[in-house]
Scaffold this active site. Structure first.
Site, PDB file in Angstrom:
ATOM      1  N   ASP A 264       0.844  -1.184   0.000  1.00  0.00           N
ATOM      2  CA  ASP A 264       0.000   0.000   0.000  1.00  0.00           C
ATOM      3  C   ASP A 264       0.892   1.251   0.000  1.00  0.00           C
ATOM      4  OD1 ASP A 264      -2.999   0.891   0.438  1.00  0.00           O
ATOM      5  OD2 ASP A 264      -1.884   2.002   1.962  1.00  0.00           O
TER       6      ASP A 264
ATOM      7  N   TYR B  69      -1.919  11.042   1.789  1.00  0.00           N
ATOM      8  CA  TYR B  69      -2.812  11.311   0.658  1.00  0.00           C
ATOM      9  C   TYR B  69      -2.818  12.797   0.306  1.00  0.00           C
ATOM     10  CZ  TYR B  69      -4.723   6.661   1.646  1.00  0.00           C
ATOM     11  OH  TYR B  69      -4.869   5.313   1.847  1.00  0.00           O
TER      12      TYR B  69
ATOM     13  N   HIS C 288      -7.058  -6.631  -0.875  1.00  0.00           N
ATOM     14  CA  HIS C 288      -6.004  -5.626  -0.755  1.00  0.00           C
ATOM     15  C   HIS C 288      -4.983  -5.948   0.334  1.00  0.00           C
ATOM     16  CE1 HIS C 288      -4.105  -1.696  -0.925  1.00  0.00           C
ATOM     17  NE2 HIS C 288      -4.343  -1.508   0.365  1.00  0.00           N
TER      18      HIS C 288
END
Length: 319
Positions: free
Chosen positions: A103, A233, A298
């Site tokens: 990730d 982010y 994921h």
């Protein structure tokens, strides 16, 4: 788990918490969001039992590592995070390591290899493939154009907004919601829906995820909040600006990539075509293996710990 040792080291102006176990060649594990060193608990034990020194930090902004706040999200660029990790290797007296990421940890790992290939013997990355810099358009502009303002990364941009939404949901429930996601479609979260979903909808934990695991994550995030992790982010466009000098540069480290076919990242923004139609290999010329795991989501290092650990060991043992 009790054999894993914990300590803090001063690196790059922050105090970084690491979990480590074993002796031998070092393997550095980088976690993603919303995760911690704990995401690699299975791999730490597996690799340490096979003659490796396994090290997993809480990255800047997570868990027991410092979360700088004076500069806001601007203190969480890829340069800061890679700088932390170079400082960590120096503090541990390590010249070169094997690197494993998932990730956001995989994103950071690609740039670690791009900036400092002299410190990495080989790389195993999970879920997130390399994303070459598009000099024509910033990442957020592309995401908004293709997926809209309700795409989760776009929704994370406004400081404090996602934190307020998360605070309305029990943290353990929020962690369970994130970690059990298996919908391969892009994560679109309208404001009226929210990230926690309906509180009346039960969440059934899969066999690979215990309530004890959920509680460990929830306890740490209850103490720290989510801002540190969300800041990764919030600097995607700033990272784009700062990495302009590396436009077109290849990642020249031996690499292996593993992804689940139910991973939303694998099914978004043209990732499949890039991975399988030559683009990935062009940008990462020493890419040796691509593994797509059927029926896996994921959080594959936790969902399939033995398989992932074996993949990592089989690859790094070649060097």
């Amino acid at each position: 788990m009790e054999k894993i040792e914990h300590r803090k080291l001063s690196v790059n102006g922050i105090n970084m918490h690491i979990a480590e176990i074993g002796e031998g060649p070092a393997v550095l594990f980088l976690h993603g969001f919303p995760e911690l060193w704990y995401s690699w608990r299975h791999q730490l034990l597996y690799l340490s039992s096979r003659g490796y020194r396994a090290i997993a930090p809480d990255l800047r902004g997570f868990g027991d590592t410092d979360s700088p706040s004076s500069c806001g999200a601007a203190a969480y660029t890829v340069h800061h995070i890679v700088g932390d990790l170079v400082g960590l290797l120096d503090a541990l007296g390590l010249g070169r390591v094997f690197l494993v990421g998932h990730d956001w940890g995989a994103y950071i790992a690609w740039y670690f290899c791009l900036f400092r290939p002299d410190r990495i013997t080989a790389l195993v990355n999970l879920s997130v493939c390399f994303h070459p810099r598009n000099p024509q358009r910033k990442p957020l502009e592309t995401m908004r154009a293709l997926l809209g303002d309700d795409y989760y990364i776009c929704r994370f941009q406004e400081p404090g907004e996602a934190e307020e939404e998360f605070a309305r949901v029990d943290t353990a429930r929020l962690m369970a919601k994130f970690l059990t996601m298996r919908d391969p479609r892009p994560l679109i979260v309208p404001k009226e829906k929210g990230f926690g979903g309906s509180p009346d909808t039960p969440i059934t934990l899969p066999p690979w995820l215990s309530q004890e695991d959920i509680d460990y994550y929830a306890d740490k995030f209850n103490k720290t909040g989510f801002t540190g992790g969300l800041n990764y982010y919030r600097v995607v466009d700033l990272n784009w600006e700062l990495t302009a000098p590396w436009t077109g540069v290849q990642v020249k480290v031996p690499a292996k990539f593993i992804v689940g076919d139910l991973d939303l990242v694998y099914n978004t923004l043209g990732a499949k075509d890039y991975i399988h139609k030559g683009g990935f290999k062009k940008d990462v010329p020493f890419l040796q293996e691509v593994v797509v795991m059927e029926g896996v989501g994921h959080f594959l290092n936790q969902e399939k710990p033995e398989v992932i650990s074996s993949h990592i060991y089989d690859f790094i043992s070649k060097f």
